[in-house]
Scaffold this motif. Structure first.
Motif, PDB file in Angstrom:
ATOM      1  N   THR A   9      13.296   5.210 -48.019  1.00  0.00           N
ATOM      2  CA  THR A   9      13.617   5.905 -46.911  1.00  0.00           C
ATOM      3  C   THR A   9      11.615   6.195 -46.160  1.00  0.00           C
ATOM      4  O   THR A   9      10.723   5.923 -47.633  1.00  0.00           O
ATOM      5  CB  THR A   9      13.793   6.806 -45.949  1.00  0.00           C
ATOM      6  OG1 THR A   9      12.914   8.105 -47.511  1.00  0.00           O
ATOM      7  CG2 THR A   9      15.034   6.688 -46.152  1.00  0.00           C
ATOM      8  N   VAL A  10      10.687   5.562 -45.539  1.00  0.00           N
ATOM      9  CA  VAL A  10       9.244   6.283 -45.674  1.00  0.00           C
ATOM     10  C   VAL A  10       9.095   7.008 -45.869  1.00  0.00           C
ATOM     11  O   VAL A  10       8.023   7.354 -46.415  1.00  0.00           O
ATOM     12  CB  VAL A  10       8.356   5.498 -44.159  1.00  0.00           C
ATOM     13  CG1 VAL A  10       7.450   5.914 -44.400  1.00  0.00           C
ATOM     14  CG2 VAL A  10       8.335   3.923 -44.064  1.00  0.00           C
ATOM     15  N   THR A  11       9.539   8.622 -46.385  1.00  0.00           N
ATOM     16  CA  THR A  11       9.219   9.702 -46.481  1.00  0.00           C
ATOM     17  C   THR A  11       9.382   9.328 -47.976  1.00  0.00           C
ATOM     18  O   THR A  11       9.327   9.975 -48.242  1.00  0.00           O
ATOM     19  CB  THR A  11      10.411  10.744 -45.258  1.00  0.00           C
ATOM     20  OG1 THR A  11      10.386  10.467 -44.366  1.00  0.00           O
ATOM     21  CG2 THR A  11      10.366  12.018 -46.070  1.00  0.00           C
TER      22      THR A  11
ATOM     23  N   ARG B 123       3.931   4.254 -30.150  1.00  0.00           N
ATOM     24  CA  ARG B 123       3.459   5.030 -28.950  1.00  0.00           C
ATOM     25  C   ARG B 123       2.488   4.395 -28.417  1.00  0.00           C
ATOM     26  O   ARG B 123       2.895   4.845 -27.556  1.00  0.00           O
ATOM     27  CB  ARG B 123       2.757   6.217 -30.146  1.00  0.00           C
ATOM     28  CG  ARG B 123       3.703   7.328 -30.370  1.00  0.00           C
ATOM     29  CD  ARG B 123       2.695   8.112 -31.483  1.00  0.00           C
ATOM     30  NE  ARG B 123       3.260   9.212 -32.439  1.00  0.00           N
ATOM     31  CZ  ARG B 123       3.401  10.303 -31.325  1.00  0.00           C
ATOM     32  NH1 ARG B 123       3.184  10.965 -30.432  1.00  0.00           N
ATOM     33  NH2 ARG B 123       4.394  11.262 -32.028  1.00  0.00           N
ATOM     34  N   ALA B 124       2.059   3.463 -28.197  1.00  0.00           N
ATOM     35  CA  ALA B 124       1.286   3.482 -27.282  1.00  0.00           C
ATOM     36  C   ALA B 124       1.800   2.497 -26.442  1.00  0.00           C
ATOM     37  O   ALA B 124       1.531   2.580 -25.196  1.00  0.00           O
ATOM     38  CB  ALA B 124      -0.355   2.214 -27.753  1.00  0.00           C
ATOM     39  N   VAL B 125       2.603   1.230 -26.608  1.00  0.00           N
ATOM     40  CA  VAL B 125       3.465   1.031 -26.192  1.00  0.00           C
ATOM     41  C   VAL B 125       4.000   1.525 -24.810  1.00  0.00           C
ATOM     42  O   VAL B 125       4.495   1.337 -23.516  1.00  0.00           O
ATOM     43  CB  VAL B 125       4.811  -0.296 -26.340  1.00  0.00           C
ATOM     44  CG1 VAL B 125       5.488  -1.341 -25.476  1.00  0.00           C
ATOM     45  CG2 VAL B 125       3.532  -1.676 -27.136  1.00  0.00           C
ATOM     46  N   ARG B 126       4.787   2.828 -25.720  1.00  0.00           N
ATOM     47  CA  ARG B 126       5.680   3.715 -24.793  1.00  0.00           C
ATOM     48  C   ARG B 126       5.611   4.239 -24.296  1.00  0.00           C
ATOM     49  O   ARG B 126       5.528   5.167 -23.474  1.00  0.00           O
ATOM     50  CB  ARG B 126       6.452   4.067 -26.256  1.00  0.00           C
ATOM     51  CG  ARG B 126       7.781   3.483 -26.579  1.00  0.00           C
ATOM     52  CD  ARG B 126       8.540   4.257 -27.838  1.00  0.00           C
ATOM     53  NE  ARG B 126       9.135   5.820 -26.997  1.00  0.00           N
ATOM     54  CZ  ARG B 126       8.655   6.767 -27.581  1.00  0.00           C
ATOM     55  NH1 ARG B 126       7.674   6.846 -28.589  1.00  0.00           N
ATOM     56  NH2 ARG B 126       8.911   7.984 -26.704  1.00  0.00           N
ATOM     57  N   GLY B 127       3.127   4.906 -23.631  1.00  0.00           N
ATOM     58  CA  GLY B 127       3.113   5.304 -23.380  1.00  0.00           C
ATOM     59  C   GLY B 127       3.422   7.170 -24.061  1.00  0.00           C
ATOM     60  O   GLY B 127       2.994   8.178 -23.122  1.00  0.00           O
TER      61      GLY B 127
ATOM     62  N   ASP C 189       1.076   2.721 -39.097  1.00  0.00           N
ATOM     63  CA  ASP C 189       0.210   1.385 -37.746  1.00  0.00           C
ATOM     64  C   ASP C 189       1.964   1.189 -36.713  1.00  0.00           C
ATOM     65  O   ASP C 189       1.256   1.750 -35.697  1.00  0.00           O
ATOM     66  CB  ASP C 189      -0.557   0.381 -38.108  1.00  0.00           C
ATOM     67  CG  ASP C 189      -1.690   0.139 -39.542  1.00  0.00           C
ATOM     68  OD1 ASP C 189      -2.065   1.334 -39.171  1.00  0.00           O
ATOM     69  OD2 ASP C 189      -2.069  -0.433 -40.598  1.00  0.00           O
ATOM     70  N   ALA C 190       2.473   1.233 -37.512  1.00  0.00           N
ATOM     71  CA  ALA C 190       3.455   0.722 -36.651  1.00  0.00           C
ATOM     72  C   ALA C 190       4.051   1.535 -35.704  1.00  0.00           C
ATOM     73  O   ALA C 190       3.889   1.300 -35.020  1.00  0.00           O
ATOM     74  CB  ALA C 190       4.732   0.615 -37.009  1.00  0.00           C
ATOM     75  N   GLU C 191       4.138   3.334 -36.237  1.00  0.00           N
ATOM     76  CA  GLU C 191       3.900   4.145 -35.134  1.00  0.00           C
ATOM     77  C   GLU C 191       3.438   4.261 -34.047  1.00  0.00           C
ATOM     78  O   GLU C 191       3.364   4.695 -33.019  1.00  0.00           O
ATOM     79  CB  GLU C 191       4.078   5.388 -35.852  1.00  0.00           C
ATOM     80  CG  GLU C 191       4.682   6.678 -35.043  1.00  0.00           C
ATOM     81  CD  GLU C 191       5.211   7.577 -36.102  1.00  0.00           C
ATOM     82  OE1 GLU C 191       5.172   9.322 -35.310  1.00  0.00           O
ATOM     83  OE2 GLU C 191       5.018   7.518 -37.298  1.00  0.00           O
TER      84      GLU C 191
ATOM     85  N   ALA D  40       3.878   0.872 -52.154  1.00  0.00           N
ATOM     86  CA  ALA D  40       4.095   2.210 -51.923  1.00  0.00           C
ATOM     87  C   ALA D  40       3.243   2.259 -50.344  1.00  0.00           C
ATOM     88  O   ALA D  40       3.319   2.433 -49.509  1.00  0.00           O
ATOM     89  CB  ALA D  40       4.961   2.934 -52.632  1.00  0.00           C
ATOM     90  N   SER D  41       1.951   2.579 -51.330  1.00  0.00           N
ATOM     91  CA  SER D  41       0.718   3.161 -50.521  1.00  0.00           C
ATOM     92  C   SER D  41       0.770   1.956 -49.186  1.00  0.00           C
ATOM     93  O   SER D  41       0.053   2.729 -48.377  1.00  0.00           O
ATOM     94  CB  SER D  41      -0.853   3.472 -51.264  1.00  0.00           C
ATOM     95  OG  SER D  41      -0.259   4.405 -52.153  1.00  0.00           O
ATOM     96  N   ARG D  42       0.898   0.693 -49.520  1.00  0.00           N
ATOM     97  CA  ARG D  42       0.820  -0.501 -48.095  1.00  0.00           C
ATOM     98  C   ARG D  42       2.281  -0.335 -47.021  1.00  0.00           C
ATOM     99  O   ARG D  42       1.557   0.163 -46.278  1.00  0.00           O
ATOM    100  CB  ARG D  42       0.936  -1.359 -48.574  1.00  0.00           C
ATOM    101  CG  ARG D  42      -0.607  -2.127 -49.658  1.00  0.00           C
ATOM    102  CD  ARG D  42      -1.230  -3.315 -49.795  1.00  0.00           C
ATOM    103  NE  ARG D  42       0.208  -4.093 -50.558  1.00  0.00           N
ATOM    104  CZ  ARG D  42       0.345  -3.935 -51.929  1.00  0.00           C
ATOM    105  NH1 ARG D  42      -0.469  -3.508 -52.422  1.00  0.00           N
ATOM    106  NH2 ARG D  42       1.049  -4.788 -52.404  1.00  0.00           N
ATOM    107  N   MET D  43       3.235   0.143 -48.063  1.00  0.00           N
ATOM    108  CA  MET D  43       3.771   0.642 -46.768  1.00  0.00           C
ATOM    109  C   MET D  43       4.352   1.488 -45.718  1.00  0.00           C
ATOM    110  O   MET D  43       4.613   1.731 -45.237  1.00  0.00           O
ATOM    111  CB  MET D  43       5.272   0.880 -47.877  1.00  0.00           C
ATOM    112  CG  MET D  43       5.466  -0.411 -48.362  1.00  0.00           C
ATOM    113  SD  MET D  43       7.290  -0.599 -49.338  1.00  0.00           S
ATOM    114  CE  MET D  43       8.573  -0.228 -47.855  1.00  0.00           C
TER     115      MET D  43
END
Length: 317
Positions: A2-4, A83-87, A77-79, A68-71
């Motif tokens: 996972t990302v975490t 967030r922007a698309v969902r408002g 960036d994805a989050e 891992a740092s890039r991921m």
């Protein structure tokens, strides 16, 4: 995987210990160890080994770290994009030295929340200079307030001077001057006194004060209270300690290294990697309102002016 787990691995590798990573993430050391164990199981490799001098990456761990740092950065960036698309509300994560977190940061965050043009979920906490750089570069924080972190060549972060003040040493207004040279005095500090990048830490290093002459308190207020009672001397920024000096609780001692200039910096990733909330907060920090709060801590906005849609939480320590 996972990302975490990847974020945890990156922090342990960059900060050099499970304990430092746990403090940065505000979780238990066992939680960090569990994340590392899961990642080791996934890859079938220890990734990081304990040594007498700390932690050492295995060859596989060394190959994994930049990936891992890039991921982790791509996940951030994805989050932001989703967030922007969902408002959804913007996210802003601010870190600062322990002194700024105690006196200035809550009022700055509250005032920014009242001025922001859109809803923002803001969290804030304390970190050392080394932790700040790692958290910023790995997209685990957005803005850092404190020392200049952008001075290194090739750095991914940019620091801008924010506020100038003066660093002094204070002691009880009723106590005589301590005997002997400054390195032999009893020094009372908050966590910033143990941070080589913070004003207090740099001062102790310049004066040659060793660890056995230093007592660390939970916060700056407690250190000054002990100094006022005659327990020793404490570093202080003049504008923060001035109320106690005016009340004759503390007085200023001259040392070979003080009074000296001190500057607070605002540090963030380079502009192309910043979120709208980060840009908005950096712009706010350059306003007269923010300068007034830094000059006179605790004079932020009244509770009636605070807009409920903005959620503020304390996440660091």
């Amino acid at each position: 995987m996972t990302v975490t787990q990847l974020s945890t691995f990156v922090l342990v590798a960059r900060l050099g210990s499970v304990g430092a990573a746990a403090r940065a993430l505000n979780v238990s050391e066992s939680a960090v160890s569990q994340a590392l164990t899961a990642l080791r199981t996934h890859f079938g490799d220890p990734l990081i080994r304990r040594t007498g001098g700390g932690m050492r990456l295995t060859p596989a761990g060394a190959r994994l770290l930049p990936v891992a740092s890039r991921m982790v950065a791509l996940s951030a960036d994805a989050e932001v994009a989703v967030r922007a698309v969902r408002g959804a509300p913007d996210e802003l994560r601010v870190i600062a030295t322990s002194t700024l977190t105690e006196f200035v940061l809550p009022s700055l965050v509250e005032a920014f929340a009242c001025r922001a043009g859109r809803r923002t979920e803001t969290s804030f906490g304390a970190a050392s200079g080394n932790e700040m750089r790692v958290l910023l570069e790995n997209r685990l924080a957005d803005v850092a307030l404190g020392p200049d972190l952008g001075a290194l060549r090739g750095s991914e972060v940019v620091s801008e001077p924010l506020f100038r003040t003066r660093l002094v040493v204070v002691t009880s207004a009723r106590a005589p001057r301590p005997s002997g040279p400054p390195p032999l005095w009893s020094w009372l500090v908050d966590a910033s006194g143990t941070d080589p990048d913070a004003d207090s830490g740099r001062l102790l290093r310049r004066l040659g004060v060793t660890e056995r002459h230093v007592r660390v308190f939970p916060n700056q207020t407690a250190a000054w209270a002990a100094a006022a009672e005659g327990a020793g001397v404490a570093p202080a920024l003049t504008h923060l300690a001035s109320p106690r000096i005016r009340r004759d609780e503390l007085r200023v001692l001259d040392t070979p290294a003080t009074p000296s200039d001190a500057t607070w910096y605002a540090t963030a990733l380079r502009p192309e990697h910043r979120s709208p909330a980060t840009d908005g907060f950096l712009h706010f920090l350059r306003t007269p309102a923010a300068t007034r709060i830094m000059r006179e801590p605790g004079t932020g906005v009244s509770p009636s002016q605070f807009r409920p849609p903005v959620h503020v939480t304390l996440w660091g320590g």
